[in-house]
Design a protein around this motif. Sequence first.
Motif, PDB file in Angstrom:
ATOM      1  N   THR A  75       0.826  -1.200   0.000  1.00  0.00           N
ATOM      2  CA  THR A  75       0.000   0.000   0.000  1.00  0.00           C
ATOM      3  C   THR A  75       0.862   1.252   0.000  1.00  0.00           C
ATOM      4  OG1 THR A  75      -1.727  -1.180   1.216  1.00  0.00           O
ATOM      5  CG2 THR A  75      -1.847   1.212   1.218  1.00  0.00           C
ATOM      6  N   ALA A  76       1.968   1.210   0.755  1.00  0.00           N
ATOM      7  CA  ALA A  76       2.860   2.368   0.812  1.00  0.00           C
ATOM      8  C   ALA A  76       3.426   2.698  -0.564  1.00  0.00           C
ATOM      9  CB  ALA A  76       3.991   2.098   1.805  1.00  0.00           C
ATOM     10  N   GLU A  77       3.785   1.657  -1.341  1.00  0.00           N
ATOM     11  CA  GLU A  77       4.307   1.890  -2.685  1.00  0.00           C
ATOM     12  C   GLU A  77       3.255   2.546  -3.569  1.00  0.00           C
ATOM     13  OE1 GLU A  77       7.279   1.554  -4.070  1.00  0.00           O
ATOM     14  OE2 GLU A  77       8.099   1.065  -2.104  1.00  0.00           O
ATOM     15  N   GLU A  78       2.007   2.076  -3.464  1.00  0.00           N
ATOM     16  CA  GLU A  78       0.937   2.656  -4.274  1.00  0.00           C
ATOM     17  C   GLU A  78       0.699   4.109  -3.882  1.00  0.00           C
ATOM     18  OE1 GLU A  78      -2.474   0.223  -3.815  1.00  0.00           O
ATOM     19  OE2 GLU A  78      -1.541  -1.580  -4.641  1.00  0.00           O
ATOM     20  N   ILE A  79       0.681   4.373  -2.583  1.00  0.00           N
ATOM     21  CA  ILE A  79       0.445   5.738  -2.109  1.00  0.00           C
ATOM     22  C   ILE A  79       1.618   6.639  -2.485  1.00  0.00           C
ATOM     23  CG2 ILE A  79       0.129   7.158  -0.048  1.00  0.00           C
ATOM     24  CD1 ILE A  79      -1.313   4.808   1.232  1.00  0.00           C
ATOM     25  N   ALA A  80       2.847   6.080  -2.468  1.00  0.00           N
ATOM     26  CA  ALA A  80       4.025   6.871  -2.806  1.00  0.00           C
ATOM     27  C   ALA A  80       3.945   7.401  -4.236  1.00  0.00           C
ATOM     28  CB  ALA A  80       5.287   6.038  -2.618  1.00  0.00           C
ATOM     29  N   ALA A  82       1.240   8.311  -5.841  1.00  0.00           N
ATOM     30  CA  ALA A  82       0.376   9.489  -5.790  1.00  0.00           C
ATOM     31  C   ALA A  82       1.094  10.658  -5.122  1.00  0.00           C
ATOM     32  CB  ALA A  82      -0.909   9.160  -5.042  1.00  0.00           C
ATOM     33  N   TYR A  83       1.887  10.342  -4.093  1.00  0.00           N
ATOM     34  CA  TYR A  83       2.636  11.370  -3.374  1.00  0.00           C
ATOM     35  C   TYR A  83       3.630  12.060  -4.301  1.00  0.00           C
ATOM     36  CZ  TYR A  83       6.263  13.207  -0.243  1.00  0.00           C
ATOM     37  OH  TYR A  83       7.194  14.004   0.375  1.00  0.00           O
ATOM     38  N   GLU A  84       4.394  11.241  -5.073  1.00  0.00           N
ATOM     39  CA  GLU A  84       5.379  11.801  -5.995  1.00  0.00           C
ATOM     40  C   GLU A  84       4.707  12.636  -7.082  1.00  0.00           C
ATOM     41  OE1 GLU A  84       7.515   8.451  -7.403  1.00  0.00           O
ATOM     42  OE2 GLU A  84       8.731   8.243  -5.584  1.00  0.00           O
ATOM     43  N   ALA A  85       3.566  12.146  -7.578  1.00  0.00           N
ATOM     44  CA  ALA A  85       2.839  12.903  -8.611  1.00  0.00           C
ATOM     45  C   ALA A  85       2.386  14.252  -8.066  1.00  0.00           C
ATOM     46  CB  ALA A  85       1.637  12.100  -9.095  1.00  0.00           C
TER      47      ALA A  85
END
Length: 304
Positions: A75-80, A82-85
């Motif tokens: 989940t952290a990778e998926e959220i990351a 969106a965070y980077e975008a």
Amino acid sequence: MYRAVLHQPDAGAAGWALLTGASPARVREACDRLLALGLVQPPDSMGGLRAIDPRVAVRALIRRRETESDLLASTAEEIATAYEAGLLREEPARLIEVASGEGAIAARLEELYARAEHEVCLFDTPPYLAPPAPQADLQADLLRRGIVSRGIYSAAGLEDPNVLSRTWKMVELGEQARVLPSVPLKLLVVDGCRAMLPLTTSAAGGYCAVVVWHSAVTEALQKLFELAWQQATPLGRAAGDGELSDGERTLIRLLAAGMKDEAVARHLGVSLRTLRRRVSELQERLGAASRFQLGVRAAQRDWV
């Protein structure tokens, strides 16, 4: 509370309260928590709470926690992403990072290789502004970790005996290598979402490179690599040890790399006349009327 249940399984809530010095309300909360964790069995017709063998219950709890940790990491990778975008939309300058100097570039290379999880793709072509040894060591470590590595090398670069020897070493370790007559630029793409390429040209000299973070730019660079990969010629280990001598295996591999006769002769330490005689002998053995047919039939025999 758990230890009290293990030591005095028949004491009941009142007895456990005395053993732990906790209030009845706190004991009830602890019992509910132990039930939720699967460390005790709920009351039944035979009596109250009963502890489950810790060797079973604790191991089951560990497995459940590991599953939860894996899910959290995913989940952290998926959220990351969106965070980077979001960061890029807020501050586009975050897209790139310029590394100047041999030390800074080496540090960024080490970071990129260390963060690789699935695949590393690279373009390799002269001139070589930085010593190749550090990147070769990083690449070798990457292959030992089981990460896929694909490299596209320029035929001109492989005319250097040191570059060719290093490339074959990587192939021996498991790299998938291919050759093109010309490679457009030096490039490293990690997991399709991070890339590094030089900013300086051979005329400018010095050491200067740019790291590009996940964006449309890295996606485009990955597509560029895939297009070149489809057009490149595989550079594999020559097979069929019982059919070829060491010298013939080397000759086949050099020819497969697309090298000119002069470069192949230098690698083998023979004259052009000797080289062409050896090629003719191989063509005769395979019944090939041309070098093109020689390459096709060598591939059919899994010699390259």
